[in-house]
Design a protein around this motif. Structure first.
Motif, PDB file in Angstrom:
ATOM      1  N   ARG A   1     116.494 -18.616 -54.996  1.00  0.00           N
ATOM      2  CA  ARG A   1     117.084 -16.701 -53.539  1.00  0.00           C
ATOM      3  C   ARG A   1     118.512 -17.035 -54.437  1.00  0.00           C
ATOM      4  NH1 ARG A   1     115.692 -17.816 -48.262  1.00  0.00           N
ATOM      5  NH2 ARG A   1     117.708 -18.898 -48.318  1.00  0.00           N
ATOM      6  N   ARG A   2     118.689 -15.623 -54.286  1.00  0.00           N
ATOM      7  CA  ARG A   2     120.179 -15.466 -54.784  1.00  0.00           C
ATOM      8  C   ARG A   2     120.549 -14.088 -54.191  1.00  0.00           C
ATOM      9  NH1 ARG A   2     120.432 -11.753 -58.663  1.00  0.00           N
ATOM     10  NH2 ARG A   2     118.956 -11.162 -60.112  1.00  0.00           N
ATOM     11  N   ARG A   3     121.409 -14.021 -54.074  1.00  0.00           N
ATOM     12  CA  ARG A   3     122.227 -12.729 -53.864  1.00  0.00           C
ATOM     13  C   ARG A   3     122.588 -11.798 -54.163  1.00  0.00           C
ATOM     14  NH1 ARG A   3     126.020 -13.647 -50.623  1.00  0.00           N
ATOM     15  NH2 ARG A   3     125.313 -15.052 -49.396  1.00  0.00           N
ATOM     16  N   HIS A   4     122.258 -10.269 -54.940  1.00  0.00           N
ATOM     17  CA  HIS A   4     122.421  -9.307 -55.593  1.00  0.00           C
ATOM     18  C   HIS A   4     123.364  -9.128 -54.836  1.00  0.00           C
ATOM     19  CE1 HIS A   4     122.227  -5.917 -57.600  1.00  0.00           C
ATOM     20  NE2 HIS A   4     121.212  -6.191 -58.216  1.00  0.00           N
ATOM     21  N   PRO A   5     125.086  -8.733 -55.567  1.00  0.00           N
ATOM     22  CA  PRO A   5     126.170  -8.869 -55.482  1.00  0.00           C
ATOM     23  C   PRO A   5     126.026  -7.588 -55.874  1.00  0.00           C
ATOM     24  CG  PRO A   5     125.133  -9.004 -58.269  1.00  0.00           C
ATOM     25  CD  PRO A   5     123.659  -9.156 -57.732  1.00  0.00           C
ATOM     26  N   GLU A   6     125.817  -6.724 -55.819  1.00  0.00           N
ATOM     27  CA  GLU A   6     126.004  -4.979 -54.915  1.00  0.00           C
ATOM     28  C   GLU A   6     125.317  -4.956 -53.853  1.00  0.00           C
ATOM     29  OE1 GLU A   6     124.903  -2.500 -58.335  1.00  0.00           O
ATOM     30  OE2 GLU A   6     126.022  -2.942 -59.872  1.00  0.00           O
ATOM     31  N   SER A   7     123.783  -5.268 -54.416  1.00  0.00           N
ATOM     32  CA  SER A   7     123.360  -4.802 -52.091  1.00  0.00           C
ATOM     33  C   SER A   7     123.722  -5.399 -51.977  1.00  0.00           C
ATOM     34  CB  SER A   7     122.088  -4.461 -52.876  1.00  0.00           C
ATOM     35  OG  SER A   7     121.172  -5.990 -53.051  1.00  0.00           O
TER      36      SER A   7
ATOM     37  N   ASP B   1     118.706 -10.690 -50.745  1.00  0.00           N
ATOM     38  CA  ASP B   1     118.142 -11.465 -51.015  1.00  0.00           C
ATOM     39  C   ASP B   1     116.987 -11.208 -52.294  1.00  0.00           C
ATOM     40  OD1 ASP B   1     119.868 -13.602 -50.179  1.00  0.00           O
ATOM     41  OD2 ASP B   1     117.866 -13.270 -48.240  1.00  0.00           O
ATOM     42  N   VAL B   2     117.175 -11.435 -53.464  1.00  0.00           N
ATOM     43  CA  VAL B   2     116.148 -11.580 -54.741  1.00  0.00           C
ATOM     44  C   VAL B   2     115.533 -12.948 -54.935  1.00  0.00           C
ATOM     45  CG1 VAL B   2     116.036 -11.108 -57.225  1.00  0.00           C
ATOM     46  CG2 VAL B   2     117.863 -10.340 -55.667  1.00  0.00           C
ATOM     47  N   TYR B   3     114.569 -13.253 -54.886  1.00  0.00           N
ATOM     48  CA  TYR B   3     113.879 -14.150 -55.037  1.00  0.00           C
ATOM     49  C   TYR B   3     113.084 -14.152 -56.761  1.00  0.00           C
ATOM     50  CZ  TYR B   3     113.414 -15.167 -49.893  1.00  0.00           C
ATOM     51  OH  TYR B   3     113.389 -14.935 -48.810  1.00  0.00           O
ATOM     52  N   GLU B   4     113.258 -15.960 -56.934  1.00  0.00           N
ATOM     53  CA  GLU B   4     112.660 -15.402 -58.718  1.00  0.00           C
ATOM     54  C   GLU B   4     112.141 -17.134 -58.617  1.00  0.00           C
ATOM     55  OE1 GLU B   4     117.338 -13.721 -60.246  1.00  0.00           O
ATOM     56  OE2 GLU B   4     116.514 -15.825 -60.161  1.00  0.00           O
ATOM     57  N   VAL B   5     110.896 -16.949 -59.299  1.00  0.00           N
ATOM     58  CA  VAL B   5     110.077 -18.084 -59.437  1.00  0.00           C
ATOM     59  C   VAL B   5     110.400 -18.345 -61.660  1.00  0.00           C
ATOM     60  CG1 VAL B   5     108.347 -18.787 -60.024  1.00  0.00           C
ATOM     61  CG2 VAL B   5     108.713 -18.034 -58.226  1.00  0.00           C
ATOM     62  N   LYS B   6     111.019 -19.443 -62.042  1.00  0.00           N
ATOM     63  CA  LYS B   6     110.862 -20.246 -62.999  1.00  0.00           C
ATOM     64  C   LYS B   6     109.858 -21.263 -63.544  1.00  0.00           C
ATOM     65  CE  LYS B   6     114.307 -20.318 -65.125  1.00  0.00           C
ATOM     66  NZ  LYS B   6     115.809 -21.050 -65.369  1.00  0.00           N
ATOM     67  N   LEU B   7     109.151 -21.154 -64.599  1.00  0.00           N
ATOM     68  CA  LEU B   7     108.592 -22.312 -64.716  1.00  0.00           C
ATOM     69  C   LEU B   7     108.961 -22.934 -66.898  1.00  0.00           C
ATOM     70  CD1 LEU B   7     105.618 -23.750 -65.618  1.00  0.00           C
ATOM     71  CD2 LEU B   7     105.648 -22.446 -66.869  1.00  0.00           C
TER      72      LEU B   7
ATOM     73  N   LEU C   1      98.809 -15.433 -57.841  1.00  0.00           N
ATOM     74  CA  LEU C   1      99.353 -14.948 -56.435  1.00  0.00           C
ATOM     75  C   LEU C   1     100.945 -14.505 -56.693  1.00  0.00           C
ATOM     76  CD1 LEU C   1      99.610 -15.267 -53.221  1.00  0.00           C
ATOM     77  CD2 LEU C   1     100.083 -17.396 -53.452  1.00  0.00           C
ATOM     78  N   GLY C   2     101.826 -15.570 -57.484  1.00  0.00           N
ATOM     79  CA  GLY C   2     103.285 -15.461 -57.652  1.00  0.00           C
ATOM     80  C   GLY C   2     103.227 -14.913 -56.272  1.00  0.00           C
ATOM     81  N   LEU C   3     104.716 -14.103 -56.391  1.00  0.00           N
ATOM     82  CA  LEU C   3     105.285 -13.539 -54.709  1.00  0.00           C
ATOM     83  C   LEU C   3     104.695 -12.825 -54.548  1.00  0.00           C
ATOM     84  CD1 LEU C   3     108.814 -13.173 -56.486  1.00  0.00           C
ATOM     85  CD2 LEU C   3     107.813 -14.942 -55.246  1.00  0.00           C
ATOM     86  N   GLY C   4     103.324 -12.270 -54.379  1.00  0.00           N
ATOM     87  CA  GLY C   4     102.339 -11.573 -53.231  1.00  0.00           C
ATOM     88  C   GLY C   4     102.068 -10.071 -53.738  1.00  0.00           C
ATOM     89  N   TYR C   5     102.865  -9.550 -54.442  1.00  0.00           N
ATOM     90  CA  TYR C   5     102.527  -8.241 -54.424  1.00  0.00           C
ATOM     91  C   TYR C   5     102.133  -7.213 -54.476  1.00  0.00           C
ATOM     92  CZ  TYR C   5     107.649  -8.146 -53.141  1.00  0.00           C
ATOM     93  OH  TYR C   5     109.487  -9.053 -52.350  1.00  0.00           O
TER      94      TYR C   5
ATOM     95  N   LEU D   1     109.106 -16.067 -64.274  1.00  0.00           N
ATOM     96  CA  LEU D   1     107.744 -16.053 -64.124  1.00  0.00           C
ATOM     97  C   LEU D   1     108.139 -14.787 -64.290  1.00  0.00           C
ATOM     98  CD1 LEU D   1     105.286 -18.884 -63.963  1.00  0.00           C
ATOM     99  CD2 LEU D   1     106.324 -17.366 -65.469  1.00  0.00           C
ATOM    100  N   MET D   2     108.736 -14.591 -62.799  1.00  0.00           N
ATOM    101  CA  MET D   2     108.887 -13.261 -61.930  1.00  0.00           C
ATOM    102  C   MET D   2     109.823 -12.840 -61.114  1.00  0.00           C
ATOM    103  SD  MET D   2     105.502 -14.717 -58.962  1.00  0.00           S
ATOM    104  CE  MET D   2     105.164 -15.554 -60.857  1.00  0.00           C
ATOM    105  N   SER D   3     109.897 -12.161 -60.325  1.00  0.00           N
ATOM    106  CA  SER D   3     111.381 -11.585 -59.308  1.00  0.00           C
ATOM    107  C   SER D   3     111.455 -11.001 -58.746  1.00  0.00           C
ATOM    108  CB  SER D   3     112.313 -11.023 -60.262  1.00  0.00           C
ATOM    109  OG  SER D   3     113.652 -11.008 -59.366  1.00  0.00           O
ATOM    110  N   SER D   4     111.871 -11.045 -57.773  1.00  0.00           N
ATOM    111  CA  SER D   4     111.597  -9.663 -56.004  1.00  0.00           C
ATOM    112  C   SER D   4     112.442  -8.259 -56.837  1.00  0.00           C
ATOM    113  CB  SER D   4     111.848  -9.819 -54.883  1.00  0.00           C
ATOM    114  OG  SER D   4     113.356 -10.802 -55.052  1.00  0.00           O
ATOM    115  N   LEU D   5     113.205  -8.480 -57.919  1.00  0.00           N
ATOM    116  CA  LEU D   5     113.796  -7.370 -58.205  1.00  0.00           C
ATOM    117  C   LEU D   5     113.275  -6.349 -59.307  1.00  0.00           C
ATOM    118  CD1 LEU D   5     116.737  -6.757 -58.029  1.00  0.00           C
ATOM    119  CD2 LEU D   5     117.718  -7.028 -60.215  1.00  0.00           C
ATOM    120  N   PHE D   6     111.695  -6.934 -59.371  1.00  0.00           N
ATOM    121  CA  PHE D   6     110.675  -6.442 -60.374  1.00  0.00           C
ATOM    122  C   PHE D   6     109.576  -6.328 -59.652  1.00  0.00           C
ATOM    123  CE2 PHE D   6     114.564  -7.305 -62.716  1.00  0.00           C
ATOM    124  CZ  PHE D   6     115.343  -6.814 -63.601  1.00  0.00           C
TER     125      PHE D   6
END
Length: 237
Positions: free
Chosen positions: A22-28, A31-37, A74-78, A42-47
């Protein structure tokens, strides 16, 4: 205040080390959630536009009746949440190969975890979607031979860029025929891809399904500037 960056979880898996960050978006400031393998994102809540469009396009042509839907990945579930947002959906079976990802949702470590796990229509299944799709008994281990009105798949980067070599068989005519056998008549198979439309794959879909089309889904890309695109393939029996 949340830290600007946090590794929420890290686990070794059969296909490599997976991490939830989880990281904080510098402009907005969101919280942005990211998954890495491993070292690969692999995926980001930003997209999430493409993941949501996978559901919207996949269910768009189905009738206004109660729908049984299966989601591969399943990923982040969107994709799953978009299905639950459709009032026609009476049941949702989400098949995820990594128990660690299911655990993130059950522990509410990701934004949609609480919503998905509290919805009685939704069941998270730990299993290999690709093996189940090839199995005549079907996608639901609890109900062999079960059919679905829609099967939505978001696991590989594209039919040509797969996460594991064994996945490739699904995107060939024999694999698609086995998958189509788990659909009701008039049912829909929809697939997310990170690559541009692939005419050869669309042609392969038309060998198996009554009709198939590739849809380009555009979305803003603040990291690279301008617009990026995904592809959603939709095929019906």
């Amino acid at each position: 205040m949340n830290p600007r960056f946090e590794e929420i979880d890290w686990q070794p898996t059969p296909i490599g080390e997976i991490s939830l960050r989880r990281r904080r978006h510098p402009e907005s400031g969101d919280d942005v959630y990211e998954v890495k393998l491993g070292d690969e994102f692999l995926m980001s809540s930003l997209f999430t536009t493409g993941e949501i469009a996978l559901t919207d396009l996949g269910l768009a042509q189905l009738p206004s009746t109660e729908l049984d839907v299966a989601v591969g990945g399943l990923g982040l579930g969107y994709t799953a949440q978009a299905a639950l947002d459709d009032p026609r959906v009476r049941s949702l079976t989400v098949i995820e190969a990594l128990a660690e990802v299911i655990d993130w949702h059950q522990r509410h470590l990701v934004p949609l975890g609480a919503r998905l796990t509290s919805d009685a229509r939704c069941r998270l299944v730990h299993g290999d979607f690709f093996a189940l799709a090839a199995d005549p008994h079907g996608l639901d281990p609890k109900e062999p031979g079960r059919h679905f009105h829609a099967i939505l798949l978001d696991v590989d980067h594209s039919p040509r860029h797969v996460l594991h070599p064994r996945h490739a068989a699904l995107y060939q005519p024999a694999g698609l025929r086995a998958l189509a056998a788990h659909l009701h008549p008039g049912g829909v198979f929809a697939l997310w891809s990170n690559d541009p439309p692939d005419e050869q794959f669309t042609a392969t879909l038309t060998e198996v399904f009554a009709q198939a089309a590739a849809h380009v889904v555009d979305f803003d890309n603040p990291l690279q500037g301008g617009t990026s695109a995904n592809t959603v393939y939709v095929a019906s029996t």
